[in-house]
Motif scaffolding. Structure first.
Motif, PDB file in Angstrom:
ATOM      1  N   VAL A 132      39.239  -2.349  -6.182  1.00  0.00           N
ATOM      2  CA  VAL A 132      38.170  -2.163  -5.189  1.00  0.00           C
ATOM      3  C   VAL A 132      37.888  -3.466  -4.449  1.00  0.00           C
ATOM      4  CG1 VAL A 132      35.709  -1.644  -4.905  1.00  0.00           C
ATOM      5  CG2 VAL A 132      37.112  -0.229  -6.417  1.00  0.00           C
ATOM      6  N   ASP A 133      37.826  -4.583  -5.182  1.00  0.00           N
ATOM      7  CA  ASP A 133      37.545  -5.877  -4.562  1.00  0.00           C
ATOM      8  C   ASP A 133      38.660  -6.284  -3.606  1.00  0.00           C
ATOM      9  OD1 ASP A 133      35.189  -6.025  -5.959  1.00  0.00           O
ATOM     10  OD2 ASP A 133      35.959  -7.351  -7.525  1.00  0.00           O
ATOM     11  N   ARG A 134      39.913  -6.075  -4.000  1.00  0.00           N
ATOM     12  CA  ARG A 134      41.030  -6.437  -3.132  1.00  0.00           C
ATOM     13  C   ARG A 134      40.987  -5.672  -1.820  1.00  0.00           C
ATOM     14  NH1 ARG A 134      44.163  -6.127  -7.887  1.00  0.00           N
ATOM     15  NH2 ARG A 134      44.922  -4.071  -7.236  1.00  0.00           N
ATOM     16  N   ALA A 135      40.632  -4.396  -1.909  1.00  0.00           N
ATOM     17  CA  ALA A 135      40.604  -3.555  -0.715  1.00  0.00           C
ATOM     18  C   ALA A 135      39.335  -3.752   0.112  1.00  0.00           C
ATOM     19  CB  ALA A 135      40.739  -2.083  -1.113  1.00  0.00           C
ATOM     20  N   GLY A 136      38.309  -4.351  -0.491  1.00  0.00           N
ATOM     21  CA  GLY A 136      37.064  -4.560   0.230  1.00  0.00           C
ATOM     22  C   GLY A 136      36.277  -3.286   0.457  1.00  0.00           C
ATOM     23  N   TRP A 137      36.351  -2.351  -0.496  1.00  0.00           N
ATOM     24  CA  TRP A 137      35.633  -1.082  -0.351  1.00  0.00           C
ATOM     25  C   TRP A 137      34.210  -1.248  -0.872  1.00  0.00           C
ATOM     26  CZ3 TRP A 137      40.240   1.391  -3.285  1.00  0.00           C
ATOM     27  CH2 TRP A 137      41.298   1.617  -2.395  1.00  0.00           C
ATOM     28  N   ASP A 138      33.239  -1.177   0.012  1.00  0.00           N
ATOM     29  CA  ASP A 138      31.857  -1.321  -0.453  1.00  0.00           C
ATOM     30  C   ASP A 138      31.199   0.018  -0.745  1.00  0.00           C
ATOM     31  OD1 ASP A 138      31.566  -0.366   2.102  1.00  0.00           O
ATOM     32  OD2 ASP A 138      30.472  -2.101   2.872  1.00  0.00           O
TER      33      ASP A 138
END
Length: 220
Positions: free
Chosen positions: A88-94
């Protein structure tokens, strides 16, 4: 039940990296696309994945709900959630949220638009109560999809069925006395029946040379 949860946590915590590799192997994305498509997701929807593992389905789910929607991943294993959090952090999904909890009693309040579970219900001694709880979280018109594996009934697949039987023994948590493949298939059939019993519109798709089955239903 508590002992089962602890065994699952310990097993998948140790094997989170290998599981993530297997879950993202070439060709697997097409299975995930089929499962996500059956949920009929639209931008702005909320979808919950029960037993999300390392988050291998998140890309497909988020693509369909868009940045204005919400994806919630539930898993009991810290190691799996750690890998999911990194994804999730790598993709930047908030708008992708992770919750540690037992998928049999998910700490999720409804109504939601969809519930997905891939290769999960076979780990439950009796998956019916869990599947019924998942369906109860759906709002009217909400959809559920259960993707699972089993032996193929195709004649040409007979040699591969032997390999599948061995894989089930290796891939499932336990103390060396893992339930045979017949037990897995019985649990999957119970979960499918729970969908059929609680969703007036339902169906079943078979693919992957007969080794994969996708049960789906819509709550009225």
């Amino acid at each position: 039940m508590a002992n089962d949860a602890r065994a699952t946590q310990a097993f998948y915590g140790r094997w989170a990296t290998a599981y993530d590799w297997l879950a993202t192997a070439p060709g697997v994305d097409s299975w995930r696309d089929r499962a996500a498509d059956r949920l009929g997701l639209e931008p702005g929807d909320t979808v919950v994945e029960m037993g999300c593992g390392t988050g291998a389905n998140f890309a497909q789910l988020r693509e369909r709900v868009g940045p204005e929607g919400r994806v919630v991943g539930v898993d009991v294993t810290r190691g799996m959630l750690r890998r999911a959090s990194e994804r999730v952090d790598r993709a930047g999904w908030d708008n992708v949220h992770l919750v540690q909890g037992d998928a049999r009693r998910p700490p999720v309040d409804g109504p939601v638009d969809a519930v997905l579970a891939t290769f999960v219900v076979g780990m439950f001694a009796d998956p019916r109560p869990a599947v019924e709880r998942w369906i109860e979280t759906l709002g009217p018109g909400g959809r559920i999809a259960l993707l699972n594996a089993g032996r193929s009934e195709r004649l040409a697949a007979a040699p591969l069925n032997l390999g599948f039987r061995a894989f089930v023994r290796l891939a499932a948590p336990g103390d060396g006395r893992v339930s045979p493949v017949e037990s897995l298939e019985r649990r999957v059939a119970t979960a499918r029946d729970a969908v059929y019993s609680n969703c007036s519109d339902h169906g079943f798709d078979e693919f992957g040379f007969g080794f994969l089955g996708l049960a789906w239903g819509e709550r009225t």
